[in-house]
Design a protein around this motif. Structure first.
Motif, PDB file in Angstrom:
ATOM      1  N   HIS A  62      27.335  18.052   3.188  1.00 43.93           N
ATOM      2  CA  HIS A  62      28.332  17.064   3.603  1.00 43.93           C
ATOM      3  C   HIS A  62      27.858  16.352   4.870  1.00 43.93           C
ATOM      4  CE1 HIS A  62      32.909  16.212   4.382  1.00 43.93           C
ATOM      5  NE2 HIS A  62      32.158  15.204   4.761  1.00 43.93           N
ATOM      6  N   VAL A  63      27.404  17.127   5.845  1.00 45.90           N
ATOM      7  CA  VAL A  63      26.892  16.551   7.099  1.00 45.90           C
ATOM      8  C   VAL A  63      25.717  15.616   6.815  1.00 45.90           C
ATOM      9  CG1 VAL A  63      25.699  17.113   9.263  1.00 45.90           C
ATOM     10  CG2 VAL A  63      27.701  18.445   8.554  1.00 45.90           C
ATOM     11  N   LEU A  64      24.785  16.069   5.994  1.00 45.92           N
ATOM     12  CA  LEU A  64      23.601  15.252   5.682  1.00 45.92           C
ATOM     13  C   LEU A  64      23.979  13.988   4.909  1.00 45.92           C
ATOM     14  CD1 LEU A  64      21.198  18.134   4.640  1.00 45.92           C
ATOM     15  CD2 LEU A  64      21.066  16.749   6.733  1.00 45.92           C
ATOM     16  N   ASN A  65      24.897  14.108   3.970  1.00 39.65           N
ATOM     17  CA  ASN A  65      25.330  12.961   3.179  1.00 39.65           C
ATOM     18  C   ASN A  65      26.004  11.910   4.062  1.00 39.65           C
ATOM     19  OD1 ASN A  65      25.398  11.753   0.603  1.00 39.65           O
ATOM     20  ND2 ASN A  65      27.439  12.540   0.180  1.00 39.65           N
ATOM     21  N   ARG A  66      26.807  12.377   5.006  1.00 39.72           N
ATOM     22  CA  ARG A  66      27.483  11.462   5.931  1.00 39.72           C
ATOM     23  C   ARG A  66      26.461  10.800   6.867  1.00 39.72           C
ATOM     24  NH1 ARG A  66      31.370  14.722   8.147  1.00 39.72           N
ATOM     25  NH2 ARG A  66      29.847  15.457   9.641  1.00 39.72           N
TER      26      ARG A  66
ATOM     27  N   PRO B  21      30.777  16.112   0.423  1.00 41.09           N
ATOM     28  CA  PRO B  21      29.601  16.831  -0.077  1.00 41.09           C
ATOM     29  C   PRO B  21      29.092  16.201  -1.364  1.00 41.09           C
ATOM     30  CG  PRO B  21      31.583  18.191  -0.248  1.00 41.09           C
ATOM     31  CD  PRO B  21      31.988  16.909   0.385  1.00 41.09           C
ATOM     32  N   THR B  22      27.835  16.422  -1.653  1.00 44.56           N
ATOM     33  CA  THR B  22      27.229  15.979  -2.903  1.00 44.56           C
ATOM     34  C   THR B  22      26.416  17.137  -3.456  1.00 44.56           C
ATOM     35  OG1 THR B  22      25.965  14.198  -3.959  1.00 44.56           O
ATOM     36  CG2 THR B  22      25.149  14.991  -1.823  1.00 44.56           C
ATOM     37  N   ASP B  23      25.851  16.983  -4.631  1.00 42.69           N
ATOM     38  CA  ASP B  23      25.117  18.092  -5.229  1.00 42.69           C
ATOM     39  C   ASP B  23      23.650  18.152  -4.818  1.00 42.69           C
ATOM     40  OD1 ASP B  23      24.480  15.821  -6.711  1.00 42.69           O
ATOM     41  OD2 ASP B  23      25.206  16.637  -8.614  1.00 42.69           O
ATOM     42  N   VAL B  24      23.015  16.994  -4.699  1.00 43.01           N
ATOM     43  CA  VAL B  24      21.587  16.970  -4.362  1.00 43.01           C
ATOM     44  C   VAL B  24      21.273  15.721  -3.539  1.00 43.01           C
ATOM     45  CG1 VAL B  24      20.935  15.827  -6.542  1.00 43.01           C
ATOM     46  CG2 VAL B  24      19.226  17.173  -5.303  1.00 43.01           C
ATOM     47  N   LEU B  25      20.385  15.881  -2.588  1.00 43.83           N
ATOM     48  CA  LEU B  25      19.870  14.765  -1.798  1.00 43.83           C
ATOM     49  C   LEU B  25      18.344  14.821  -1.856  1.00 43.83           C
ATOM     50  CD1 LEU B  25      22.099  14.961   1.409  1.00 43.83           C
ATOM     51  CD2 LEU B  25      22.190  13.185  -0.363  1.00 43.83           C
ATOM     52  N   SER B  26      17.728  13.652  -1.862  1.00 37.61           N
ATOM     53  CA  SER B  26      16.268  13.561  -1.841  1.00 37.61           C
ATOM     54  C   SER B  26      15.850  12.641  -0.718  1.00 37.61           C
ATOM     55  CB  SER B  26      15.746  12.979  -3.160  1.00 37.61           C
ATOM     56  OG  SER B  26      16.102  13.803  -4.232  1.00 37.61           O
ATOM     57  N   PHE B  27      14.832  13.062   0.002  1.00 43.00           N
ATOM     58  CA  PHE B  27      14.284  12.257   1.086  1.00 43.00           C
ATOM     59  C   PHE B  27      12.787  12.111   0.841  1.00 43.00           C
ATOM     60  CE2 PHE B  27      18.015  14.386   2.816  1.00 43.00           C
ATOM     61  CZ  PHE B  27      18.719  13.301   3.318  1.00 43.00           C
ATOM     62  N   ALA B  28      12.394  10.953   0.322  1.00 40.78           N
ATOM     63  CA  ALA B  28      10.994  10.717  -0.018  1.00 40.78           C
ATOM     64  C   ALA B  28      10.180  10.376   1.223  1.00 40.78           C
ATOM     65  CB  ALA B  28      10.891   9.583  -1.037  1.00 40.78           C
ATOM     66  N   MET B  29       9.020  10.990   1.329  1.00 37.28           N
ATOM     67  CA  MET B  29       8.128  10.703   2.448  1.00 37.28           C
ATOM     68  C   MET B  29       7.571   9.289   2.358  1.00 37.28           C
ATOM     69  SD  MET B  29       7.850  13.156   4.656  1.00 37.28           S
ATOM     70  CE  MET B  29       6.291  12.896   5.462  1.00 37.28           C
ATOM     71  N   ASN B  30       7.340   8.798   1.162  1.00 38.35           N
ATOM     72  CA  ASN B  30       6.688   7.506   1.006  1.00 38.35           C
ATOM     73  C   ASN B  30       7.568   6.319   1.369  1.00 38.35           C
ATOM     74  OD1 ASN B  30       8.419   7.370  -1.170  1.00 38.35           O
ATOM     75  ND2 ASN B  30       6.807   7.156  -2.711  1.00 38.35           N
ATOM     76  N   GLU B  31       8.861   6.543   1.574  1.00 32.61           N
ATOM     77  CA  GLU B  31       9.742   5.423   1.890  1.00 32.61           C
ATOM     78  C   GLU B  31       9.416   4.794   3.236  1.00 32.61           C
ATOM     79  OE1 GLU B  31      13.716   6.886   1.545  1.00 32.61           O
ATOM     80  OE2 GLU B  31      13.659   6.802  -0.634  1.00 32.61           O
ATOM     81  N   SER B  32       9.058   5.630   4.215  1.00 35.00           N
ATOM     82  CA  SER B  32       8.750   5.083   5.529  1.00 35.00           C
ATOM     83  C   SER B  32       7.370   5.494   5.998  1.00 35.00           C
ATOM     84  CB  SER B  32       9.791   5.557   6.546  1.00 35.00           C
ATOM     85  OG  SER B  32       9.755   6.963   6.642  1.00 35.00           O
ATOM     86  N   LEU B  33       6.687   6.328   5.242  1.00 33.01           N
ATOM     87  CA  LEU B  33       5.431   6.889   5.694  1.00 33.01           C
ATOM     88  C   LEU B  33       4.291   5.877   5.683  1.00 33.01           C
ATOM     89  CD1 LEU B  33       4.150   9.503   6.670  1.00 33.01           C
ATOM     90  CD2 LEU B  33       3.652  10.072   4.299  1.00 33.01           C
TER      91      LEU B  33
ATOM     92  N   TYR C 184      23.063  10.444   6.590  1.00 39.52           N
ATOM     93  CA  TYR C 184      21.983   9.641   6.019  1.00 39.52           C
ATOM     94  C   TYR C 184      22.414   8.623   4.982  1.00 39.52           C
ATOM     95  CZ  TYR C 184      18.822  12.666   8.505  1.00 39.52           C
ATOM     96  OH  TYR C 184      18.169  13.341   9.495  1.00 39.52           O
ATOM     97  N   ARG C 185      23.569   8.832   4.348  1.00 37.72           N
ATOM     98  CA  ARG C 185      24.009   7.894   3.319  1.00 37.72           C
ATOM     99  C   ARG C 185      25.335   7.227   3.654  1.00 37.72           C
ATOM    100  NH1 ARG C 185      24.756  10.479  -1.855  1.00 37.72           N
ATOM    101  NH2 ARG C 185      24.575   8.409  -2.743  1.00 37.72           N
TER     102      ARG C 185
END
Length: 165
Positions: A53-57, A65-77, A59-60
């Motif tokens: 829930h904290v992460l969803n709030r 709360p949500t079921d899954v979050l993804s943080f791709a390295m290639n988005e800003s890397l 970063y998004r």
């Protein structure tokens, strides 16, 4: 080299057994193979609803709360690597480029959804893991066509490892 799965458990709602990690590693290898990915690294973290829930709030901007979050390295890397590469050429840079990103799964959401859909917790966590991995590769489900494509890929991988409904 196959894909490497690094995992971390930051919750106490579900025991994360070795057989589940072995299954998820197999799921990762099958998903990577189906996408033509031969090597790299994926980080997986199991959390509870409160943490996701904290992460969803944060970063998004979604306050639940949500079921899954993804943080791709290639988005800003890519842009950051250009800067780092000029300064320092060493093996650590290669390590960064091999990292696909992070997948965070709420085991509480996974448990609730497995009961709601009438299948095992292993199947639900496997589904969420493949879903997160496809996001790391750039797939999304913003419209019906992209959602159908993603769902088809997820179900095909899960069928290969026997995680069917």
């Amino acid at each position: 080299m196959a894909l490497k799965l690094d995992w971390n458990n930051e919750q106490d709602k579900l025991e994360i057994r070795d057989d589940l990690i072995e299954l998820l590693n197999t799921v990762l290898q099958k998903a990577a193979e189906s996408e033509g990915v031969e090597e790299g690294e994926v980080a997986l973290t199991f959390v509870d609803d409160e943490e996701i829930h904290v992460l969803n709030r944060e970063y998004r901007g979604i306050d639940r709360p949500t079921d899954v979050l993804s943080f791709a390295m290639n988005e800003s890397l890519d842009e950051e690597l250009d800067i780092v590469y000029e300064v320092e050429e060493d093996e650590e840079l290669d390590d960064l480029t091999d990292m696909f990103g992070d997948i965070i799964i709420s085991v509480e959401r996974a448990q609730a959804q497995s009961e709601e859909y009438g299948h095992s917790i292993e199947r639900e966590i496997g589904f969420l893991f493949v879903h997160g991995f496809l996001h790391l590769l750039g797939y999304d489900h913003q419209d019906e066509a992209s959602e159908a494509e993603m769902m088809g890929k997820q179900e095909a991988v899960l069928a290969q490892v026997g995680l069917v409904r």
